[in-house]
Design an enzyme around this catalytic site. Structure first.
Site, mmCIF file in Angstrom:
data_model
loop_
_atom_site.group_PDB
_atom_site.id
_atom_site.type_symbol
_atom_site.label_atom_id
_atom_site.label_comp_id
_atom_site.label_asym_id
_atom_site.label_seq_id
_atom_site.Cartn_x
_atom_site.Cartn_y
_atom_site.Cartn_z
ATOM 1 N N ARG A 76 -25.640 -8.992 -1.919
ATOM 2 C CA ARG A 76 -24.943 -10.232 -1.927
ATOM 3 C C ARG A 76 -24.916 -11.369 -0.736
ATOM 4 O O ARG A 76 -25.345 -10.934 0.219
ATOM 5 C CB ARG A 76 -23.379 -9.745 -1.333
ATOM 6 C CG ARG A 76 -22.496 -9.471 -1.880
ATOM 7 C CD ARG A 76 -21.032 -9.536 -1.234
ATOM 8 N NE ARG A 76 -19.884 -8.666 -2.347
ATOM 9 C CZ ARG A 76 -18.943 -8.794 -2.005
ATOM 10 N NH1 ARG A 76 -18.227 -9.527 -1.734
ATOM 11 N NH2 ARG A 76 -17.697 -7.670 -3.145
ATOM 12 N N LYS A 90 0.967 -1.432 0.028
ATOM 13 C CA LYS A 90 -0.593 -0.194 0.094
ATOM 14 C C LYS A 90 0.924 1.296 0.193
ATOM 15 O O LYS A 90 0.155 2.037 -0.802
ATOM 16 C CB LYS A 90 -1.193 -0.217 0.867
ATOM 17 C CG LYS A 90 -2.636 -0.638 1.104
ATOM 18 C CD LYS A 90 -3.018 -0.617 2.045
ATOM 19 C CE LYS A 90 -4.323 -1.562 2.325
ATOM 20 N NZ LYS A 90 -5.268 -1.946 1.557
ATOM 21 N N VAL A 136 -15.781 -9.582 -6.633
ATOM 22 C CA VAL A 136 -17.198 -10.563 -6.957
ATOM 23 C C VAL A 136 -17.989 -9.050 -7.712
ATOM 24 O O VAL A 136 -19.036 -9.215 -8.571
ATOM 25 C CB VAL A 136 -17.566 -10.020 -5.493
ATOM 26 C CG1 VAL A 136 -18.747 -10.569 -4.780
ATOM 27 C CG2 VAL A 136 -16.704 -11.023 -4.824
ATOM 28 N N TYR A 162 -7.829 9.587 8.493
ATOM 29 C CA TYR A 162 -9.166 9.020 8.724
ATOM 30 C C TYR A 162 -9.849 9.978 8.149
ATOM 31 O O TYR A 162 -10.284 11.120 8.545
ATOM 32 C CB TYR A 162 -9.187 8.898 9.807
ATOM 33 C CG TYR A 162 -10.284 7.970 9.502
ATOM 34 C CD1 TYR A 162 -10.397 6.790 10.102
ATOM 35 C CD2 TYR A 162 -12.109 8.776 10.616
ATOM 36 C CE1 TYR A 162 -11.800 5.784 9.454
ATOM 37 C CE2 TYR A 162 -12.911 7.980 10.593
ATOM 38 C CZ TYR A 162 -12.414 6.704 10.571
ATOM 39 O OH TYR A 162 -13.672 5.583 9.774
ATOM 40 N N ARG A 221 -7.035 -7.304 -10.648
ATOM 41 C CA ARG A 221 -7.949 -8.902 -10.562
ATOM 42 C C ARG A 221 -9.500 -8.888 -10.556
ATOM 43 O O ARG A 221 -10.411 -7.689 -10.358
ATOM 44 C CB ARG A 221 -8.111 -9.825 -9.481
ATOM 45 C CG ARG A 221 -9.008 -9.111 -8.147
ATOM 46 C CD ARG A 221 -8.632 -9.315 -6.907
ATOM 47 N NE ARG A 221 -9.003 -9.622 -5.543
ATOM 48 C CZ ARG A 221 -9.720 -8.605 -5.252
ATOM 49 N NH1 ARG A 221 -11.049 -9.093 -5.662
ATOM 50 N NH2 ARG A 221 -9.793 -7.814 -3.821
ATOM 51 N N ASN A 246 -7.307 -3.367 -6.707
ATOM 52 C CA ASN A 246 -7.763 -4.430 -6.817
ATOM 53 C C ASN A 246 -7.037 -5.145 -7.478
ATOM 54 O O ASN A 246 -7.524 -4.740 -9.530
ATOM 55 C CB ASN A 246 -8.743 -4.668 -6.149
ATOM 56 C CG ASN A 246 -9.082 -4.973 -4.946
ATOM 57 O OD1 ASN A 246 -10.272 -3.581 -4.272
ATOM 58 N ND2 ASN A 246 -8.334 -5.169 -3.745
#
Ligand code: ADP
Length: 448
Positions: free
Chosen positions: A338, A119, A295, A205, A292, A290
Site C-alpha cells: 500500500r 462481533k 482493499v 489474547y 464487502r 468483512n
C-alpha cells in the site's frame, strides 16, 4: 430474461471508485458516481458517465449522508449502488433504505450486515457453523468481577474488544485481574464515543499471531472461496502489505470449507472476507467477517485470475454462482504494497499536490491508483495513494519484481511509504516469512 444492471451508482472515491468503474465498463454497465468538492476533478469523476455532486462543509459527509446518496441513486435512475469499502459499505441502515426504494445494494442484505457488524453475534453465528473461535464471553461484559472470573477460566492474557468495533478502536490487553476495572472503563468509553454502543466482550489474547483471511463469494445459497491472504504487516491494526498464498493446500481446503459453511449459514450474498488469527501452533481463530470488497482483493485476483468485483456485481444482479470450487486454482504468488501518502517515521498523513508521478508497469505488475501528476491528495480522506502489486511464479520472484517496481516508482510532492516498503523487501525476517502482527513494532529500524 435480461436482469442485468443498466446503470450503477458508485458511492465511493479514490482508487476503489476507479476500480469499480473499470469493471462496470467491461460489463457494459453505465457508471454513475457521487462526489464531494475535493474530488470534483478526480479521475473516477471525470471518467464516469454521470457525476452527481454532493457538496458538504465536512468533506466526509459527501459520502456519508445516507439520504443524499439514496436521492442521487433515485435521481440518476440507478438500478444498484456499489459501496466499495469504508463510508457506507457496512451501514445496515443505508442498505435498508435502498431496499425500501427498490434499489439493489451490491453486497449482503441489511439483516446480514447487522448480524456480522456485531462481533458478539458474529462470533456466536460462526461458532454455530463450526468455525474455531478464541475462548471468550458469549455476552457483553460490564463488571470487572465477571471479567476476571472468565479470565481465570480461559487464562491470561485476554483482550477486551468492542462488540460494534472496527479499526482496532478501544481494544485493551489485560494481563492480571486488577487491570480489569480500568481497562473495561477505557474500552467502554472508546466504544461509546466511536460506535455509540458501549457493549464490550472478552476473549483470549492470541500471542505471536499471524493475520490470515479467506476470500469468499456467495449467491445467497452457495458459497465458494478463493483461498487466503496473509496480512500481518500492519500499523495500528491496519494493513500495509498483503500477499498470498500462505497455507498448504490441505489447510486451505480445510479452513476454506469452514468459511463457506459459515457464509452459507447466514445466507450470505456477495463478496466477503473471513478474518482469522493463526497462532504459533498453526491453529485458527475466527475474528470477523468483512461484508464487502476489501482493499487487498487484488492479491487474490492475481493468483486466481478472476475479477472479483465483476463476480460481486453478477451475484447482486441475481445470477447464481457462475463458478464451482473446483474452478478456483491458485497460481504463483502475489504481493501488494500500500503506497500511502504518509511519513515513514510515524505514519502521519502527508497531503499535498503530486508534482511528478510515475507508476511502474510491465510483466507481472499491477498498480491500482487514482493518482496522476497534478493530483491534489486531500488531507481529509484515507491516505491510500496507490496499491502496487507484483506477481511471480513463486514468492521469491514476486519479491524481486516488487523491488524493481518500487525502484521505478516516482512520486514527488508528498511523503510516501515507498522507502519503508523497499526496506521491508530486503529484511531477513520478511524474506524468511517469519512475520507476526507485531512485525512493525519489532522492526522499528525500518522506519525513518
Ligand atoms: P477491528 O474490527 O477493530 O479491526 P479485529 O477483531 O478485526 O478488530 O482485530 C483487529 C486486530 O486486533 C487483529 O488483526 C489483531 O492484530 C488484534 N486482535 C484482535 N483480537 C485479538 C486477539 N484475540 N488476540 C490477539 N490480537 C487480537
Amino acid at each position: 430474461m435480461d436482469m442485468g444492471f443498466k446503470r450503477v451508482l458508485i458511492a465511493n472515491r479514490g482508487e476503489i471508485a476507479l476500480r469499480i468503474l473499470r469493471t462496470l465498463r467491461d460489463m457494459g454497465i453505465e457508471a454513475a458516481i457521487i462526489h464531494g468538492r475535493e474530488d470534483r476533478l478526480s479521475l473516477p469523476v471525470r471518467l464516469a458517465d454521470v457525476a452527481y455532486p454532493i457538496m458538504r462543509a465536512n468533506p466526509l459527509d459527501s459520502y456519508l449522508d445516507i439520504e443524499a446518496v439514496v436521492q442521487a441513486a433515485k435521481d440518476l435512475e440507478c438500478d444498484a449502488v456499489h459501496p466499495g469499502y469504508g463510508f457506507l459499505a457496512e451501514n445496515a441502515h443505508f442498505v435498508k433504505r435502498l431496499e425500501e426504494e427498490g434499489i439493489t445494494f451490491i453486497g449482503p442484505a441489511s439483516g446480514v450486515i447487522t448480524l456480522l457488524g456485531d462481533k458478539i453475534e458474529a462470533r456466536a453465528a460462526m461458532e454455530a457453523a463450526g468455525l474455531p473461535t478464541a475462548k471468550g464471553s458469549s455476552e457483553p461484559i460490564s463488571s470487572a468481577e465477571v471479567a476476571s472470573e472468565l479470565a481465570d477460566e480461559i487464562g491470561y492474557p485476554v483482550i477486551i474488544k468492542a462488540a460494534a468495533g472496527g479499526g482496532g478502536i478501544g481494544m485493551q490487553i489485560v494481563h492480571a485481574a486488577d487491570e480489569f476495572e480500568g481497562a473495561l472503563k477505557l474500552c467502554q468509553g472508546r466504544a461509546k464515543s466511536a460506535f455509540g454502543d458501549d457493549r464490550v466482550f472478552v476473549e483470549k489474547y492470541i500471542e505471536g499471531a499471524q493475520h490470515v483471511e479467506f476470500q469468499v463469494l456467495a449467491d445467497g445459497e452457495k458459497a465458494i472461496h478463493f483461498g487466503e491472504r496473509f496480512c500481518s504487516i500492519q500499523r495500528r491494526h491496519q494493513k500495509l502489505i498483503e500477499e498470498g498464498p500462505w497455507l498448504s493446500d490441505e489447510k486451505r481446503a480445510e479452513v476454506g470449507a469452514l468459511v463457506c459453511a459459515g457464509a452459507e449459514s447466514v445466507g450470505y450474498k456477495g463478496l466477503a472476507t473471513f478474518e482469522f488469527l493463526r497462532d504459533k501452533n498453526g491453529d485458527f481463530y475466527f475474528l470477523e467477517v468483512n461484508p464487502r470488497v476489501q482493499v487487498e482483493h487484488t492479491v487474490t485476483e492475481l493468483i486466481t485470475g478472476y475479477n472479483l468485483v465483476e463476480l460481486g456485481i453478477r451475484v447482486a444482479q441475481g445470477e447464481s454462482l457462475p463458478l464451482t470450487q473446483d474452478d478456483i486454482k491458485i497460481r504463483g504468488h502475489a504481493i501488494q504494497c500500500r503506497l500511502n501518502a504518509e511519513d515513514t517515521t510515524n505514519f502521519v498523513p502527508s497531503p499535498g499536490r503530486l508534482w511528478e508521478c510515475h507508476f511502474p508497469s510491465g510483466f507481472g505488475i499491477r498498480c491500482d491508483t487514482h493518482a496522476h501528476p497534478g493530483y491534489e491528495m486531500p488531507g481529509c480522506f484515507d491516505s491510500l495513494l496507490a496499491k502496487l502489486l507484483t506477481w511471480g511464479p513463486d514468492r521469491e520472484s514476486a519479491v524481486r519484481r516488487m523491488r524493481t517496481a518500487l525502484d521505478e516508482t516516482l512520486i514527488t510532492g508528498v511523503d510516501h511509504l515507498i522507502p519503508l516498503h523497499r526496506r521491508i523487501m530486503d529484511e531477513k525476517d520478511f524474506l524468511a516469512g517469519d512475520i507476526t502482527i507485531a512485525y512493525i513494532d519489532e522492526h522499528q529500524e525500518l522506519l525513518g
